[in-house]
Design a protein around this motif. Sequence first.
Motif, PDB file in Angstrom:
ATOM      1  N   ASP A  13     -49.476  14.791 -30.226  1.00  8.94           N
ATOM      2  CA  ASP A  13     -49.819  15.312 -31.535  1.00  8.94           C
ATOM      3  C   ASP A  13     -48.342  15.279 -32.383  1.00  8.94           C
ATOM      4  N   THR A  14     -47.414  14.598 -32.197  1.00 11.62           N
ATOM      5  CA  THR A  14     -46.130  14.529 -32.815  1.00 11.62           C
ATOM      6  C   THR A  14     -46.573  13.635 -34.135  1.00 11.62           C
ATOM      7  N   ARG A  15     -46.213  14.280 -35.188  1.00 12.35           N
ATOM      8  CA  ARG A  15     -46.712  13.614 -36.504  1.00 12.35           C
ATOM      9  C   ARG A  15     -45.329  12.816 -37.034  1.00 12.35           C
ATOM     10  N   TRP A  16     -45.703  11.632 -37.268  1.00 12.96           N
ATOM     11  CA  TRP A  16     -44.532  10.368 -37.725  1.00 12.96           C
ATOM     12  C   TRP A  16     -44.739  10.150 -39.054  1.00 12.96           C
ATOM     13  N   THR A  17     -43.737  10.200 -40.030  1.00 11.25           N
ATOM     14  CA  THR A  17     -43.827   9.910 -41.444  1.00 11.25           C
ATOM     15  C   THR A  17     -43.333   8.466 -41.708  1.00 11.25           C
ATOM     16  N   PHE A  18     -43.927   7.849 -42.217  1.00  8.16           N
ATOM     17  CA  PHE A  18     -43.578   6.400 -42.548  1.00  8.16           C
ATOM     18  C   PHE A  18     -44.238   5.956 -43.882  1.00  8.16           C
ATOM     19  N   TYR A  19     -43.917   5.175 -44.742  1.00 12.66           N
ATOM     20  CA  TYR A  19     -44.168   4.405 -45.906  1.00 12.66           C
ATOM     21  C   TYR A  19     -44.553   3.101 -45.710  1.00 12.66           C
ATOM     22  N   SER A  20     -45.462   2.646 -46.572  1.00 13.03           N
ATOM     23  CA  SER A  20     -46.032   1.223 -46.934  1.00 13.03           C
ATOM     24  C   SER A  20     -45.088   0.572 -47.429  1.00 13.03           C
ATOM     25  N   VAL A  29     -48.946  10.919 -39.594  1.00  8.59           N
ATOM     26  CA  VAL A  29     -49.687  10.825 -38.400  1.00  8.59           C
ATOM     27  C   VAL A  29     -49.271  10.714 -37.172  1.00  8.59           C
ATOM     28  N   PRO A  30     -49.993  11.130 -36.203  1.00  6.88           N
ATOM     29  CA  PRO A  30     -49.369  10.885 -34.747  1.00  6.88           C
ATOM     30  C   PRO A  30     -49.775   9.294 -34.388  1.00  6.88           C
ATOM     31  N   LEU A  31     -48.816   8.878 -33.781  1.00  4.09           N
ATOM     32  CA  LEU A  31     -48.780   7.279 -33.113  1.00  4.09           C
ATOM     33  C   LEU A  31     -48.824   7.322 -31.751  1.00  4.09           C
ATOM     34  N   CYS A  32     -49.306   6.279 -31.020  1.00  3.15           N
ATOM     35  CA  CYS A  32     -49.204   5.738 -29.909  1.00  3.15           C
ATOM     36  C   CYS A  32     -49.155   4.366 -29.609  1.00  3.15           C
ATOM     37  N   LEU A  33     -48.713   4.014 -28.402  1.00  2.00           N
ATOM     38  CA  LEU A  33     -48.885   2.652 -28.107  1.00  2.00           C
ATOM     39  C   LEU A  33     -50.167   2.388 -27.459  1.00  2.00           C
ATOM     40  N   HIS A  34     -50.784   1.223 -28.019  1.00  3.98           N
ATOM     41  CA  HIS A  34     -51.976   0.767 -27.517  1.00  3.98           C
ATOM     42  C   HIS A  34     -51.745  -0.708 -26.842  1.00  3.98           C
ATOM     43  N   TRP A  35     -52.361  -0.569 -25.526  1.00  3.21           N
ATOM     44  CA  TRP A  35     -51.991  -1.942 -24.839  1.00  3.21           C
ATOM     45  C   TRP A  35     -53.454  -2.717 -24.442  1.00  3.21           C
ATOM     46  N   PRO A 104     -40.595   4.788 -38.577  1.00  2.00           N
ATOM     47  CA  PRO A 104     -41.062   6.283 -38.888  1.00  2.00           C
ATOM     48  C   PRO A 104     -40.061   7.308 -38.104  1.00  2.00           C
ATOM     49  N   VAL A 105     -39.971   8.614 -38.894  1.00  2.00           N
ATOM     50  CA  VAL A 105     -39.337   9.656 -38.558  1.00  2.00           C
ATOM     51  C   VAL A 105     -40.181  10.732 -38.151  1.00  2.00           C
ATOM     52  N   ASN A 106     -39.656  11.615 -37.476  1.00  6.67           N
ATOM     53  CA  ASN A 106     -40.306  12.851 -36.990  1.00  6.67           C
ATOM     54  C   ASN A 106     -40.533  13.747 -38.381  1.00  6.67           C
ATOM     55  N   LEU A 113     -37.841   7.601 -34.805  1.00  3.24           N
ATOM     56  CA  LEU A 113     -38.777   7.386 -33.615  1.00  3.24           C
ATOM     57  C   LEU A 113     -37.974   6.399 -32.696  1.00  3.24           C
ATOM     58  N   ASN A 114     -37.915   6.833 -31.362  1.00  2.00           N
ATOM     59  CA  ASN A 114     -37.722   6.081 -30.366  1.00  2.00           C
ATOM     60  C   ASN A 114     -38.907   5.497 -29.733  1.00  2.00           C
TER      61      ASN A 114
END
Length: 168
Positions: A13-20, A29-35, A104-106, A113-114
């Motif tokens: 549920d960690t939210r990451w801030t980024f811009y277009s 929004v939360p982000l995850c890796l999709h495989w 993204p930043v926390n 983001l790592n």
Amino acid sequence: MIGMTAHEPYPADTRWTFYSRQTRHERSVPLCLHWEVNGDSITDEYTPDEINAQGLWGMWFPRYGKAGPAKVYWSIMGEGTFEGAPFSDNIGIGEDFLTFYSWPVNAVTGKRLNWVRLPVRDKLWHRGRCDKGGFIQQLTGWKPSPFEPSFHAEGIARLAGLTEHGLS
């Protein structure tokens, strides 16, 4: 985040801030890796009511699993976001998350983001949850580590107690 070590995945549920990069619109929004694994789109033609994970494995394994290590493709997934993962070997794509968005930043701490610590999305195949390619994790229990480049299906099948033909 308190008490976490540098090798643990971020909480889902960690939210990451980024811009277009195009519109400068910012979101958190939360982000995850999709495989995805080569050939796992076999599931596009079925539902779990029509075929179970073992049946899909039995069709996929002879064509893709026996051909040597299957390529794993990585994407970044989040609400309204699905782009190729940066720094991955997604052959032929040429564009990735960082092509379209800032790093993204926390949303709370402002730390960058790592990518390796993003949680890897579970993919399953059963009534109520039929993810593309989910039969692999559902049957074997295997899902890749972040940015793992390939999947040795024969080895995983042996570890999961499946015979050479992919069935117990």
